[in-house]
Design a protein around this motif. Structure first.
Motif, PDB file in Angstrom:
ATOM      1  N   ASP A   1       4.872  10.672  -4.497  1.00 46.32           N
ATOM      2  CA  ASP A   1       3.432  10.831  -4.599  1.00 46.32           C
ATOM      3  C   ASP A   1       2.784  10.084  -3.448  1.00 46.32           C
ATOM      4  O   ASP A   1       2.617   8.860  -3.488  1.00 46.32           O
ATOM      5  CB  ASP A   1       2.924  10.292  -5.938  1.00 46.32           C
ATOM      6  N   GLY A   2       2.422  10.836  -2.408  1.00 43.24           N
ATOM      7  CA  GLY A   2       1.748  10.247  -1.255  1.00 43.24           C
ATOM      8  C   GLY A   2       0.358  10.805  -1.066  1.00 43.24           C
ATOM      9  O   GLY A   2      -0.097  10.973   0.062  1.00 43.24           O
ATOM     10  N   LEU A   3      -0.328  11.090  -2.190  1.00 38.68           N
ATOM     11  CA  LEU A   3      -1.644  11.740  -2.143  1.00 38.68           C
ATOM     12  C   LEU A   3      -2.785  10.724  -2.088  1.00 38.68           C
ATOM     13  O   LEU A   3      -3.801  10.889  -2.751  1.00 38.68           O
ATOM     14  CB  LEU A   3      -1.821  12.635  -3.385  1.00 38.68           C
ATOM     15  N   SER A   4      -2.651   9.697  -1.301  1.00 39.97           N
ATOM     16  CA  SER A   4      -3.613   8.602  -1.332  1.00 39.97           C
ATOM     17  C   SER A   4      -4.975   8.981  -0.763  1.00 39.97           C
ATOM     18  O   SER A   4      -6.010   8.489  -1.224  1.00 39.97           O
ATOM     19  CB  SER A   4      -3.066   7.407  -0.549  1.00 39.97           C
ATOM     20  N   GLY A   5      -5.017   9.817   0.252  1.00 39.49           N
ATOM     21  CA  GLY A   5      -6.284  10.129   0.901  1.00 39.49           C
ATOM     22  C   GLY A   5      -6.772   9.041   1.831  1.00 39.49           C
ATOM     23  O   GLY A   5      -7.937   9.048   2.247  1.00 39.49           O
ATOM     24  N   LEU A   6      -5.887   8.100   2.183  1.00 40.16           N
ATOM     25  CA  LEU A   6      -6.272   7.021   3.090  1.00 40.16           C
ATOM     26  C   LEU A   6      -6.236   7.508   4.533  1.00 40.16           C
ATOM     27  O   LEU A   6      -5.334   8.235   4.937  1.00 40.16           O
ATOM     28  CB  LEU A   6      -5.316   5.836   2.940  1.00 40.16           C
ATOM     29  N   ARG A   7      -7.192   7.041   5.319  1.00 39.45           N
ATOM     30  CA  ARG A   7      -7.199   7.344   6.750  1.00 39.45           C
ATOM     31  C   ARG A   7      -6.480   6.273   7.556  1.00 39.45           C
ATOM     32  O   ARG A   7      -6.136   6.517   8.724  1.00 39.45           O
ATOM     33  CB  ARG A   7      -8.634   7.525   7.243  1.00 39.45           C
ATOM     34  N   LYS A   8      -6.251   5.132   6.970  1.00 41.94           N
ATOM     35  CA  LYS A   8      -5.487   4.064   7.620  1.00 41.94           C
ATOM     36  C   LYS A   8      -4.485   3.505   6.623  1.00 41.94           C
ATOM     37  O   LYS A   8      -4.874   3.065   5.533  1.00 41.94           O
ATOM     38  CB  LYS A   8      -6.408   2.944   8.113  1.00 41.94           C
ATOM     39  N   ASP A   9      -3.231   3.534   6.998  1.00 35.74           N
ATOM     40  CA  ASP A   9      -2.170   2.990   6.133  1.00 35.74           C
ATOM     41  C   ASP A   9      -0.951   2.696   6.995  1.00 35.74           C
ATOM     42  O   ASP A   9      -0.095   3.550   7.205  1.00 35.74           O
ATOM     43  CB  ASP A   9      -1.817   3.992   5.028  1.00 35.74           C
ATOM     44  N   ASN A  10      -0.877   1.483   7.523  1.00 37.40           N
ATOM     45  CA  ASN A  10       0.227   1.103   8.397  1.00 37.40           C
ATOM     46  C   ASN A  10       1.270   0.298   7.634  1.00 37.40           C
ATOM     47  O   ASN A  10       1.562  -0.855   7.940  1.00 37.40           O
ATOM     48  CB  ASN A  10      -0.296   0.288   9.593  1.00 37.40           C
ATOM     49  N   THR A  11       1.842   0.911   6.589  1.00 31.19           N
ATOM     50  CA  THR A  11       2.854   0.236   5.785  1.00 31.19           C
ATOM     51  C   THR A  11       4.228   0.871   6.000  1.00 31.19           C
ATOM     52  O   THR A  11       4.958   1.133   5.060  1.00 31.19           O
ATOM     53  CB  THR A  11       2.473   0.282   4.299  1.00 31.19           C
ATOM     54  N   GLY A  12       4.554   1.121   7.253  1.00 31.26           N
ATOM     55  CA  GLY A  12       5.872   1.677   7.559  1.00 31.26           C
ATOM     56  C   GLY A  12       5.774   3.072   8.139  1.00 31.26           C
ATOM     57  O   GLY A  12       4.729   3.496   8.643  1.00 31.26           O
ATOM     58  N   TYR A  13       6.889   3.796   8.073  1.00 33.92           N
ATOM     59  CA  TYR A  13       6.944   5.135   8.642  1.00 33.92           C
ATOM     60  C   TYR A  13       5.949   6.070   7.949  1.00 33.92           C
ATOM     61  O   TYR A  13       5.767   6.003   6.735  1.00 33.92           O
ATOM     62  CB  TYR A  13       8.349   5.717   8.503  1.00 33.92           C
ATOM     63  N   ASP A  14       5.344   6.930   8.740  1.00 29.75           N
ATOM     64  CA  ASP A  14       4.397   7.900   8.194  1.00 29.75           C
ATOM     65  C   ASP A  14       5.200   9.099   7.684  1.00 29.75           C
ATOM     66  O   ASP A  14       5.452  10.059   8.416  1.00 29.75           O
ATOM     67  CB  ASP A  14       3.396   8.328   9.272  1.00 29.75           C
ATOM     68  N   LEU A  15       5.613   9.031   6.432  1.00 28.64           N
ATOM     69  CA  LEU A  15       6.531  10.024   5.885  1.00 28.64           C
ATOM     70  C   LEU A  15       5.946  11.434   5.851  1.00 28.64           C
ATOM     71  O   LEU A  15       6.666  12.412   6.024  1.00 28.64           O
ATOM     72  CB  LEU A  15       6.964   9.603   4.473  1.00 28.64           C
ATOM     73  N   ARG A  16       4.643  11.532   5.628  1.00 27.56           N
ATOM     74  CA  ARG A  16       4.061  12.884   5.525  1.00 27.56           C
ATOM     75  C   ARG A  16       4.285  13.666   6.817  1.00 27.56           C
ATOM     76  O   ARG A  16       4.450  14.882   6.791  1.00 27.56           O
ATOM     77  CB  ARG A  16       2.572  12.798   5.188  1.00 27.56           C
ATOM     78  N   GLN A  17       4.296  12.959   7.959  1.00 32.03           N
ATOM     79  CA  GLN A  17       4.456  13.670   9.229  1.00 32.03           C
ATOM     80  C   GLN A  17       5.849  14.270   9.377  1.00 32.03           C
ATOM     81  O   GLN A  17       6.030  15.231  10.123  1.00 32.03           O
ATOM     82  CB  GLN A  17       4.155  12.724  10.402  1.00 32.03           C
ATOM     83  N   LEU A  18       6.837  13.721   8.663  1.00 30.72           N
ATOM     84  CA  LEU A  18       8.176  14.318   8.689  1.00 30.72           C
ATOM     85  C   LEU A  18       8.175  15.669   7.988  1.00 30.72           C
ATOM     86  O   LEU A  18       8.820  16.618   8.440  1.00 30.72           O
ATOM     87  CB  LEU A  18       9.185  13.389   8.011  1.00 30.72           C
ATOM     88  N   PHE A  19       7.440  15.767   6.891  1.00 35.54           N
ATOM     89  CA  PHE A  19       7.472  16.999   6.106  1.00 35.54           C
ATOM     90  C   PHE A  19       6.555  18.080   6.680  1.00 35.54           C
ATOM     91  O   PHE A  19       6.862  19.268   6.565  1.00 35.54           O
ATOM     92  CB  PHE A  19       7.099  16.695   4.650  1.00 35.54           C
ATOM     93  N   ILE A  20       5.441  17.665   7.297  1.00 33.43           N
ATOM     94  CA  ILE A  20       4.555  18.655   7.922  1.00 33.43           C
ATOM     95  C   ILE A  20       5.267  19.231   9.144  1.00 33.43           C
ATOM     96  O   ILE A  20       5.715  18.502  10.022  1.00 33.43           O
ATOM     97  CB  ILE A  20       3.224  18.018   8.322  1.00 33.43           C
ATOM     98  N   GLY A  21       5.381  20.541   9.198  1.00 38.73           N
ATOM     99  CA  GLY A  21       6.063  21.197  10.309  1.00 38.73           C
ATOM    100  C   GLY A  21       7.558  21.309  10.157  1.00 38.73           C
ATOM    101  O   GLY A  21       8.234  21.837  11.043  1.00 38.73           O
ATOM    102  N   SER A  22       8.112  20.835   9.026  1.00 38.75           N
ATOM    103  CA  SER A  22       9.579  20.863   8.847  1.00 38.75           C
ATOM    104  C   SER A  22      10.067  22.183   8.275  1.00 38.75           C
ATOM    105  O   SER A  22      11.274  22.379   8.106  1.00 38.75           O
ATOM    106  CB  SER A  22      10.019  19.714   7.941  1.00 38.75           C
TER     107      SER A  22
END
Length: 470
Positions: free
Chosen positions: A177-198
């Motif tokens: 569940d990564g549906l936070s809606g945050l525009r800033k979240d520097n708590t490690g790898y940006d996992l959503r970017q792995l799945f977008i475009g995969s």
């Protein structure tokens, strides 16, 4: 009865596990380039059901092919011919989960049709700007899985830039569940970017939190006749300078591409189609007023005419005229299909190099493939061309594809690579280009991609043979 079929029926209900009858809507791609055979088509209605399906298939060693609206152009969402793969259709998961007006976000399920997403935003007086020809049937999950582009990338970016969070079912059947809606979240790898475009090869996107924007006070459309691609690029530069972030769309269309629209859809209005080598479609969105937008637009076009960047231009007087202009642009693909079989290319290049690429590649194809006709159009504002090759007028279309497609692809892709471009701008790799990708992608990049695939999907459960061949 195959045991996994019984488990799938238990997970989603027997009515939503399809194994008999005509399954062509799920087994054949939109362009009819590939027809596979599914073990079953499974239609879950919730994220929990998706997770149960994934666990059942993982335990049985059965591959899954996630599918949205099945409008993809690279055969990435249909099963192979083995009859062993399960198509996981997300179309039942089409709910709007919530809209946060203050945060300017909308959370929707993956099977939500893009047009429905646009309408949900509009009903709240807001804008979701992703727009493409298939918006009445493609789904937001498919848009995210392929990082779709469309006509407003120049202002708002690809789908990647429009997503703040994801919900994903992993290869282990767990739910992230990564549906936070945050525009800033520097708590490690940006996992959503792995799945977008995969393209469904790493996990199953089940929901997304999307960015919304204030609706502009006015949106105007203009069509300009342009004497060359060099002038089109200079007009784009001038439009950026004059309109700034108001420039939301900048499309370019070759004369032959527009002639096909005139030929096959004579009822449509196509400005300057027989008079100019190129047409440019511009959109200006203004947050002040329509009068301000029109003054800006008219000033831009007057300057373009004075500088020789355009030979004529027309500004739509109302929404109906604007829709007619956009409809002419969107009809090119349909007109090309009416004309006969063709070889499609979805390429991107540095905008500054596009005129030289087209000039040299046009000449190369004229020498190597006599009679081939070029249907060149696309999103010049973000460097994306649909550089398509139509069979000669008197040729046998199927024979042309059989004999020339691989050769034409290599000629075009070699040129794209030489000019520093990409062989896929917005359509993805899928199965159609998986074997081609290693010739144009860095071995280091491919090695890292395989490492990500192995880490997230060690059993090769999701969409095997897509993106990464072998």
């Amino acid at each position: 009865m195959n045991p996994v079929i019984e488990q799938l029926r238990a997970a989603v209900g027997a009515a939503h596990v399809l194994t008999e009858g005509d399954l062509g809507a799920w087994e054949e791609d939109w362009r009819k380039r590939m027809r596979g055979k599914a073990l079953a088509v499974v239609r879950p209605g919730s994220t929990a059901e998706v997770a149960a399906v994934v666990r059942a298939c993982a335990a049985a060693g059965v591959a899954l092919v996630p599918q949205g609206g099945n409008t993809g152009l690279v055969c990435g969402g249909v099963p192979d011919a083995s009859g062993t793969q399960v198509v996981l259709s997300l179309q039942r998961m089409n709910a709007v989960r919530g809209l946060d007006r203050e945060n300017l976000t909308l959370t929707v399920e993956a099977g939500c049709i893009l047009q429905s997403v646009q309408q949900a935003a509009e009903q709240a007086g807001l804008l979701f700007p992703l727009s493409l020809a298939a918006e009445g049937s493609c789904t937001i999950g498919g848009n995210l899985a392929t990082n779709a582009g469309g006509t407003q990338v120049v202002r708002y970016g690809n789908t990647r830039e429009l997503c703040l969070g994801l919900e994903v079912v992993t290869a282990g059947g767990e739910v992230w569940d990564g549906l936070s809606g945050l525009r800033k979240d520097n708590t490690g790898y940006d996992l959503r970017q792995l799945f977008i475009g995969s393209e469904g090869t790493l996990g199953v996107i089940t929901a997304a939190t999307l960015k919304l924007f204030p609706r502009p006070a006015a949106s105007l459309t203009a069509w300009a006749a342009v004497p060359s691609l060099e002038q089109a690029v200079r007009l784009l530069e001038l439009a950026h300078a004059r309109l700034g972030p108001g420039l939301t769309g900048f499309e370019v269309m070759g004369q032959f591409a527009l002639s096909l629209v005139v030929k096959h859809f004579p009822q449509q209005r196509v400005p300057f189609a027989s008079e100019s080598p190129w047409g440019v479609l511009l959109e200006n969105s203004d947050h002040e007023s329509e009068a301000h937008a029109r003054a800006q637009f008219e000033g831009l076009l007057e300057a373009a005419l004075e500088q020789g960047l355009a030979t004529d231009a027309v500004v739509a007087e109302n929404l109906a005229q604007a829709a007619q202009l956009w409809h002419a642009r969107e009809s090119i693909s349909m007109a090309q299909a009416q004309e006969g079989l063709n070889i499609k290319h979805d390429v991107s290049l540095p905008i500054s190099r596009i005129p030289a690429f087209c000039r040299e590649t046009d000449d190369l194809l004229a020498r190597e493939v006599p009679g081939a006709r070029l249907v060149n159009f696309g999103h010049l504002g973000d460097g994306n061309l649909h550089y398509n090759v139509q069979a000669p007028a008197d040729a046998d279309g199927p024979a042309f594809l059989r004999e020339q497609e691989d050769r034409v692809n290599q000629l075009v892709y070699d040129q794209v690579h030489r000019f520093g471009g990409s062989i896929s701008a917005e359509h993805g790799i899928g199965a159609l280009k998986a074997g081609t990708l290693p010739g144009y992608k860095s071995p280091v990049a491919l090695s890292m991609m395989r490492a990500v695939k192995q880490a997230l999907d060690p059993g090769n459960l999701f969409n095997p043979g897509r993106v990464l061949a072998g």
